[in-house]
Design an enzyme around this catalytic site. Sequence first.
Site, PDB file in Angstrom:
ATOM      1  N   GLY A  28      63.145  -9.886  17.877  1.00 35.92           N
ATOM      2  CA  GLY A  28      64.309  -9.349  17.196  1.00 35.92           C
ATOM      3  C   GLY A  28      64.328  -7.840  17.287  1.00 35.92           C
ATOM      4  O   GLY A  28      63.475  -7.219  17.936  1.00 35.92           O
ATOM      5  N   GLY A  29      65.306  -7.244  16.640  1.00 39.51           N
ATOM      6  CA  GLY A  29      65.443  -5.799  16.714  1.00 39.51           C
ATOM      7  C   GLY A  29      64.338  -5.048  16.010  1.00 39.51           C
ATOM      8  O   GLY A  29      64.025  -3.913  16.378  1.00 39.51           O
ATOM      9  N   MET A  30      63.750  -5.645  14.973  1.00 45.54           N
ATOM     10  CA  MET A  30      62.699  -4.950  14.220  1.00 45.54           C
ATOM     11  C   MET A  30      61.299  -5.277  14.712  1.00 45.54           C
ATOM     12  O   MET A  30      60.334  -4.654  14.273  1.00 45.54           O
ATOM     13  CB  MET A  30      62.800  -5.295  12.736  1.00 45.54           C
ATOM     14  CG  MET A  30      64.036  -4.744  12.060  1.00 45.54           C
ATOM     15  SD  MET A  30      64.001  -4.998  10.272  1.00 45.54           S
ATOM     16  CE  MET A  30      62.630  -3.970   9.811  1.00 45.54           C
ATOM     17  N   GLY A  31      61.184  -6.266  15.572  1.00 45.72           N
ATOM     18  CA  GLY A  31      59.856  -6.616  16.048  1.00 45.72           C
ATOM     19  C   GLY A  31      59.859  -7.980  16.702  1.00 45.72           C
ATOM     20  O   GLY A  31      60.865  -8.414  17.265  1.00 45.72           O
ATOM     21  N   LYS A  49      53.479 -11.573  12.754  1.00 47.38           N
ATOM     22  CA  LYS A  49      54.755 -10.848  12.696  1.00 47.38           C
ATOM     23  C   LYS A  49      54.472  -9.366  12.904  1.00 47.38           C
ATOM     24  O   LYS A  49      53.840  -8.711  12.062  1.00 47.38           O
ATOM     25  CB  LYS A  49      55.442 -11.080  11.346  1.00 47.38           C
ATOM     26  CG  LYS A  49      56.837 -10.485  11.235  1.00 47.38           C
ATOM     27  CD  LYS A  49      57.474 -10.870   9.910  1.00 47.38           C
ATOM     28  CE  LYS A  49      58.887 -10.304   9.779  1.00 47.38           C
ATOM     29  NZ  LYS A  49      59.510 -10.692   8.485  1.00 47.38           N
ATOM     30  N   ASP A 143      68.040 -11.169  -0.214  1.00 52.79           N
ATOM     31  CA  ASP A 143      68.496 -11.381   1.164  1.00 52.79           C
ATOM     32  C   ASP A 143      68.406 -12.867   1.521  1.00 52.79           C
ATOM     33  O   ASP A 143      68.002 -13.232   2.623  1.00 52.79           O
ATOM     34  CB  ASP A 143      67.650 -10.545   2.135  1.00 52.79           C
ATOM     35  CG  ASP A 143      68.293 -10.462   3.523  1.00 52.79           C
ATOM     36  OD1 ASP A 143      69.528 -10.653   3.616  1.00 52.79           O
ATOM     37  OD2 ASP A 143      67.566 -10.230   4.504  1.00 52.79           O
TER      38      ASP A 143
END
Length: 493
Positions: A28-31, A49, A143
Site C-alpha cells: 500500500g501507500g504507507m508500506g 507490517k 477508522d
Amino acid sequence: MAESIKPELLVGRELQEMYRVIRPISRGGMGAIFEAVHVRLAGKRFALKVLHPSFAEDPELLARFRREAEICSALGHENIVQVHDFNVTGDGMAYLVMELLDGEDLAARIKRGPMSLEETVRIVAETASALDAAHKAQVVHRDLKPQNIFICKRGAREIVKVLDFGVSKILDSSTVVTREHALVGTPHYMAPEQADGRVHEIDGRTDVFALGAIVWEMLSGKMAFAAPNHSAALYKVVFVDPPDVHTLRPDVPPAVSAVLRRAMAKNRAARTASVLEVARELEAAARGMMPDNVPPREPTLAPSPLEVAATAAPATQPPPASSAPRVSPTVAILREPPKKLWWLPPVAISVIAIGGATAFLLLRRPEPVRRPAPKPAPAVAPPVVAAPAPTPMPSAEPVIVASFEEAAAVLRKRLASRPARPAAQPEAQKEPEAQPQPQPEPAPQPPPEPEPQPQPEPQPQPQPVVTQPAPQPAPTPAPPPPPKKKTGTIFDN
C-alpha cells in the site's frame, strides 16, 4: 524511498536477528505486509507490517504506528488482531509483528454481492464485541470500515478480527497524536461530529455510526454514503440520510431499517448508545421486532453540486488500509458555499448596506412644515338692495290756456324744464339678515347698461347684479276738448 521496501529487497532478510521475511502479502501507500517466520522458533509464522521509511521520519505517523501495537497488545481480545512486537531497524524502517490471518476482509466479501441477513447478524455481533472491549478501555477506533474487518478461517468456522487501531483515540488522554484540525479516518464512514471537526465530541457513538454504515452496505451491496470524492462524501455524511434498506431489499424486515436509522442518526444524542446495543437490536429486528426510540429521518435538503456529482458518478470503494495517509480534507469544505453561488454573500452584503443607508437618510430628512389650512370664509347672504324710490314729478301750477296749441306749447316747456335723472349709485352692503327678503322681479324692459364696478378687495365677495327698474313714462295727456269757453285747462304731470 519506495525501492527500500520492494519485495526483492526484503525477502530473505532477517530483522533484528529474530524474524526472517518469507514472501510479500500486500502493498500500500504507507508500506507493505510480508509473511515472516521466527528464526529461533521453527514453524512460528507472523505477519510483518512494515512502515515506509518516508513516513517513519514523520513523528506523528510513527507515533500512530506504535500506538497500534500498544493498544492491540493491551486489549488482548479474541476479535482484535494480536500484535506481538514493535521495533525500528537501524536504517529507520519501523515494523509491527502481528498474528498471521488467513481469509479475506469484509470489503472483498461485499464485492461478491449483498450478504444474507443471518450472516450479517453474526459478523456484526463479533465486531461489536471487539469494539466494546476497546471502548471499555477508553479507546475509540475512529477508522472502522470494511477493509479493517477481517474474516479469517479457524478450522471449520469463521472468526472476525478488527484491524488497524493506528488512528484510534484514547479518551481523556493528554497525549495528542493527531492534529486537532485535520480529519483522520475514511470520510465514507465518519460520524457527523468527526466529519465536522468536533474532536471533543468523539466517543463510542462515533464507532456506532460507522458500524451502522457498514451494516447498510453489507445488506445493500453498496456504500451508504457513496460519493466520487471526499468532499461529496463529507457533505452526505453530515446532511443526507441513506434510504431505508428494506426499500432496496424486500426480504429485509422494516425493523432492520429502523435499527440502522437509529445507529446512523445525525444527532449524537439520538444515536444508539453502544455497539453492543446495535448488535442486540439487529438480532431482534431480524425476527421482526421493532426497536424503541427510532429518530425520524432528516428533512430532505436541496441536492448540492457535490450530491449531484455523487449520484451521477459510480460508487468507488475507499483505499485499502495500507494505502496513502488517511488525512482527509478539512471540514471547512462542508461549510463553503457551492462555487456557483460565490457571488451570493457579496450581493447580500451590498443589499443590506444600501438598505441601511437609505433608511438612515430617510430618518434624517427634516419634517415638512405644516401650514394651517385656511379658514373657510363665512357664508354671506346676497345683499338686499332696496328699489329706488320713484322720482317725484315736479309740481306744476295750474295754467290757463286759451287754445290747444297753447296747451301743447306749455306741455313742451314743462317737459324741457324737467331735471335729468341721476345715475344709480351702489348702496352699501347690509349685514345679512336671518331671512333675506325676496328680490323684486325686474320689469320686462331690457335693463340699462351697468355702471363700472369698483376694484375687488383681496378676498372679494361676489356682488349681486342689481337690476334697476325702468322709469315709468309720464302719462300721455288726453287731447283737450274743443274750446267752448275761454276757460283754462289744468295739466297734471
